[in-house]
Design an enzyme around this catalytic site. Structure first.
Site, PDB file in Angstrom:
ATOM      1  N   ARG A 186     -17.628  -3.824 -47.025  1.00 33.65           N
ATOM      2  CA  ARG A 186     -16.784  -3.362 -45.908  1.00 33.65           C
ATOM      3  C   ARG A 186     -17.554  -2.250 -45.236  1.00 33.65           C
ATOM      4  O   ARG A 186     -17.877  -1.243 -45.875  1.00 33.65           O
ATOM      5  CB  ARG A 186     -15.414  -2.855 -46.384  1.00 33.65           C
ATOM      6  CG  ARG A 186     -14.490  -2.431 -45.207  1.00 33.65           C
ATOM      7  CD  ARG A 186     -13.026  -2.385 -45.623  1.00 33.65           C
ATOM      8  NE  ARG A 186     -12.690  -3.632 -46.274  1.00 33.65           N
ATOM      9  CZ  ARG A 186     -12.301  -3.744 -47.551  1.00 33.65           C
ATOM     10  NH1 ARG A 186     -12.125  -2.667 -48.291  1.00 33.65           N
ATOM     11  NH2 ARG A 186     -12.062  -4.918 -48.064  1.00 33.65           N
ATOM     12  N   SER A 212       0.846  -1.193   0.000  1.00 30.40           N
ATOM     13  CA  SER A 212       0.000   0.000   0.000  1.00 30.40           C
ATOM     14  C   SER A 212       0.881   1.242   0.000  1.00 30.40           C
ATOM     15  O   SER A 212       2.028   1.196   0.442  1.00 30.40           O
ATOM     16  CB  SER A 212      -0.877  -0.038   1.259  1.00 30.40           C
ATOM     17  OG  SER A 212      -1.147   1.258   1.746  1.00 30.40           O
TER      18      SER A 212
END
Lengths: 407, 407, 407, 407
Positions: free
Chosen positions: B317, B277
């Site tokens: 496409r 931490s």
């Protein structure tokens, strides 16, 4: 920094965002938070002014290069976030051991990362707001110019009743104005995060006479809002920005879809914003419209990710939900910034073929006027421009709102 | 290449993936596709062998540095994808104008990008499969060792009936085996893309005697499967991988959630995989479990993005849907790879506190045995280990499946 | 109506919502829109008052039973929305052919459905706001009562520094207040939809002297806001509500997660809101917390669906995107309403075990005070209540905001 | 039962699904599970055959009407799932207290609900598979008929190189075949769930000599697969179905998008599947295409919800994640069934305007042949049909696969 020009090969246009949202920008923002906090400590008597100055100077100076960023990224896994390694790096840069020891004192990793992301979000939203303003100006011009340009209305792909291109542009304009308003609001509300290990300012309260004043001072130094309470597990400041971002692409997506559609060779009512092909050099693809459309297909899920992370918070810092927020939040900011810039460029280059619109509307008059005259009962040569309802007034209303807004 | 060590500050652990999925890897894969195609052209008589050799050599040689990648990324916006600029760069690298002119001849951008992403996905899935195998080995060991380790069963947060930790591990094992199987299948099926401008191999058919044989040859050279038809707008190869990826995090997420839960100080039945931490140096956070949980919260939405892109295809496409697939697909691959590696490390370091499990089970016997004896009717000192149903047989079944799988 | 009590077997608690959001409620709302429009036509001289009265009376009278709703639902597929069949049914109910012929005249299906959903959303949000107010009252009470109740802070599953349950409740309170504020704003902004076939009021403009005044009149009759322009393809009014809804579950999900977690037998700091089991009659499952958590896992995706639909609009009415909005929008409203009601009931029944909190905090003092004293250096018997930072002031700030809000 | 015809007004076409996926169908499936289990108990000597017969008869007989379903739905909130109230209702229907007491003995709620949803999914997938087969037959016919029908290829909205409509249909066909294959596989793999309170068959093992044989017997009676282990918290059987479902809409969405696009009046190459408008009676909207498109926009998020629920499992039954699966899973099944049926009807009515295709291809020859001849260098009257690459062979390949599949 080289990194700032990066972007990603799979996010065309992301080079527009990377200087504001990339890792280098994030590191600079985190360093700014640490330096501002040292100044707050010093102002509160918990650190010497010269120590704060040393930290400020180190935070200004230290800009990890690409390899340095990579090292920080690798270390992020050890502690689950990038702040611990950043603090270690900053302490090293500071040099002086007494000053270094005070860096980050009273903060928690989340204070630094959340505040830094508020700074990043602020800069990104500023750019978004500016690009939306450019879009709005262009759209207001189009709405004004084409207030009476008749075109075929289309619903469910089929011809419906006539509309005007001015009304189409006016609708886009209102969408952009709403989106800009929400983006500005979210930007103004962006708060600093400062709660310490579990949101009580436990350690800061040991060394500072008025910890809540310190929070306000930190906010002031960073140009962020000061929240009533820490928001470690209450993520409204983040979800509000996410909602604003998806609001932007919600507004721009339909514009792009319409540009792409009306630019089809079979329609030909719009053109512009084109790019090339790898195999067919003659082709003019509506690349910007395509990319804005692509963004609009992605932002809703990115915003959902941010909400999902918010909704699963637990404890005073959750075991995964907070972490699940970061990447999507940043990408949403970058994608929104990019889409707004692309939309602005797209609209700048947009060409309106009013003559084609008119020809089509007249040739489709049998359908466009069937609501009024009945199917099959439309007289030859009937004028679609005579059946526009209140289209003109609606354009005027949108423009009036635009004028009020910029006044 | 510097870039390959990058990762992202907001994706802890992503440095594990970047060498396989980053922009540099993608560029290398695209170059490999272009070079392989030149060889196919040469083998089919449409190019001189020495030209193919020049291109192969340039493709092997050219590895844009960070600034080079950034330049390519910036150019991607002009054409909407990164291939056009890549081809230009490769041609420059080739030097010889005749050889350069033939680069990419007969291909379309999508052929190159889709095939390259198949290569990237293959490498990523190989790593995923290997890490899942390591997870499975560890889980099989845990299931075997703790076949008879009694612990409290928990449903809807409350104590239910007794289970064994061996059964818990066996369930995780089966999940991992299923996920590994799906990942392997998806990897085996990864196809090359080769259809030319609109999926008909129009240009290739002008210069090659047997274009479909050329597709098979290209697939062979790249080690990919040869599809019956191009799949420009039929994205099953991509969604299949996405499904496999989210299957992996679906399997690992519950493991991580359980590890995080049972590592809580109030439970204390598991520990390990800890990180530090920034403010509380004593804390041992289950960082790897947290990060795997975070991945499991993200993968479902990334896979949904890939499906959404697939479902909105149109034309030969699409105008945005294809583009909306890329970034999420790649991040899903990277996130899955990272999560599998983190899960493997987490399990490696996992410590099982069988004594705590036993103490809790005995002290909770009144609840754990209430189904059998009735609430309030459980005799003092009653043994939860006497009410395990077929837990042992289920562990054996899972282990038997594991043994079969590795045989 | 029988239908109004329905709910769904797979949505526990949905019976709370169905009277406001079910098909019968939707039909009633659509009929209300048609009747109000007839009155507007009459007021504008485009219909006889007695015809409007006939339609109003039919719209009040006609409440299709379950089979009737099923018939309408079946017919919805023919035209792609439920309005065409509804109009036919209403005309039949009206009887008088002249009055019947005028029903829906000048409107389009989307006008009716969008306006009806605004009515449904308004009623649902009113309920949400009321339930959030009840939650807030209870939370304010808890925050006040437990302002100084010390408990272990938890981050990343491990003990961090001490907090108070009052601060936990105060954080929940602020979340609920923010969510309630957003819900109220969204509710107030709900607009009528009225644009005719393509958003120009083409047909209405043929028969009414001031079509825009007619829109305002319609809004007034229905108690909805009058928009500047129709919003057929600009879905901000809908996404704003969706954002508000997911904001509610974002706020309540963490409350439920914490209640579920702290109710675990190993923790035991909270209890209440329990329901039974099908096989273990002694078990008290935190059912309401479980259901609220479930809602919080679902709302983000429902809101994303609404945004996605908004972002894909095209033409003057899109070919699928509009339709993709409806079911998720309605379910999001119902789920939010249900979750708010369940959360209110959950909090009502919540029991706080302050003694357990205190015992745990003291026994974990070595961890809770390590930030202050150093790991391993915490004196025996050290008091976690002496290291609460500004917890009390933060509770006071939240309560002050609550008091201001209700004043 | 009246309920079975219901559907929802906001899900046009859902009446097609409700008989298989509605609450009445779910109740019937749950009753079937309970009755089958009683028979298993009897076969194992744990219940009298006459008691099993009484339960079987009650389970066959009891079909709650709409009000009865509503009552069950309301009660579901008390325990968090609909099974407890269903068991109580079944016991009441059984009458005989000894037989009634044994109902559900050894099962847990999740066993019943999961198994019932497997039955529901099986029936829904059977219908999906049948409709996909109809789609495939029609598409094979179209591919065959139009093998050489030249049309303009389109990429990124612009004309590219020529294709054939046969190839377009062949691509759709392959997509449908893949989707059908996955749906069949998922259907075949659907398992029974049977693990008791926490997946150990704890109670069943007290009364049955071979509990695992009992699971197999239960599976046999229900026509479901017998799993190696219970899968209470390992949701692959459910996510596999969800993946198959979204695979179906991924395949059908692009078909519908193309039908909608090519049916635009400006294109006119396809038509059919039309429905009416509420205000413009002449309009023929491509309603079925619109609804299939709408489904394709929704299924990805529903499947994501199912995965998300799977990924958040914890304990032996999770505190919300399981519950978050149900509603989306069922709706995904219903939506997929509906979309497959609508797609079949859409394709049935599809009209191909080959002449329009041909005229357009010829008039666009300058663009369609520019890849071959160079932009601006296409000779007047050049034939797009001479530049089709391997389009014909690809059609043949798709048809060959189709023929093999049905052989």
């Amino acid at each position: 920094v080289a990194d700032d020009s990066a972007g990603s090969l799979l996010d065309p246009g992301s080079h527009r965002a990377v200087a504001l949202t990339g890792d280098a920008a994030l590191v600079a923002a985190m360093l700014r938070v640490e330096a501002a906090w040292m100044r707050v400590l010093a102002d509160g008597g918990a650190a010497k002014p010269e120590h704060a100055a040393l930290v400020a100077s180190a935070a200004d100076r230290w800009r990890p290069d690409h390899a340095g960023l990579a090292r920080l990224a690798g270390l992020a896994e050890d502690t689950g976030n990038p702040v611990v390694a950043l603090v270690a790096g900053l302490r090293e840069e500071v040099g002086d051991p007494d000053a270094a020891a005070l860096v980050h004192s009273g903060l928690t990793s989340q204070d630094v990362l959340d505040s830094a992301l508020s700074l990043v979000a602020r800069d990104a939203l500023d750019r978004v707001v500016a690009d939306l303003a450019a879009c709005a100006e262009r759209l207001a011009g189009l709405a004004r110019e084409h207030r009476d340009t008749v075109m075929a209305g289309r619903t469910l792909t089929q011809h419906a009743v006539p509309v005007t291109f001015g009304l189409v542009a006016a609708q886009w304009l209102v969408g952009v104005l709403d989106a800009g308003h929400a983006a500005r609001s979210a930007r103004e509300a962006l708060p600093v995060q400062c709660g310490g290990a579990a949101g009580t300012l436990s350690l800061a309260a040991e060394v500072l006479p008025d910890p809540l004043a310190a929070v306000r001072a930190l906010a002031g130094q960073l140009g962020l809002a000061a929240p009533d309470l820490p928001w470690h597990t209450r993520r409204t400041p983040v979800t509000r920005v996410a909602d604003a971002c998806v609001g932007v692409t919600d507004a721009l997506g339909p514009v792009a879809a319409e540009v792409a559609l009306l630019s089809r060779p079979e329609v030909g009512e719009l053109s512009g914003g084109a790019g090339g092909s790898s195999t067919m050099p003659h082709k003019q693809n509506p690349v910007l419209a395509v990319l804005v459309r692509s963004a609009s297909l992605q932002a809703p899920l990115l915003a959902a990710q941010v909400h999902l992370a918010a909704s699963q918070a637990v404890d005073q810092r959750p075991d995964g939900a907070w972490h699940a927020e970061w990447a999507s939040y940043r990408r949403l900011l970058a994608l929104t910034l990019t889409a707004a810039a692309q939309a602005s460029a797209m609209l700048e280059g947009l060409q309106v073929h009013a003559r084609v619109m008119g020809i089509r509307a007249r040739s489709a008059a049998g359908d466009l006027l069937a609501e009024r005259d009945g199917a099959g009962a439309v007289a030859p040569g009937a004028d679609p421009g005579a059946y526009l309802g209140v289209a003109g007034s609606l354009v005027d209303a949108a423009l009036a709102r635009y004028e009020r807004g910029v006044a």
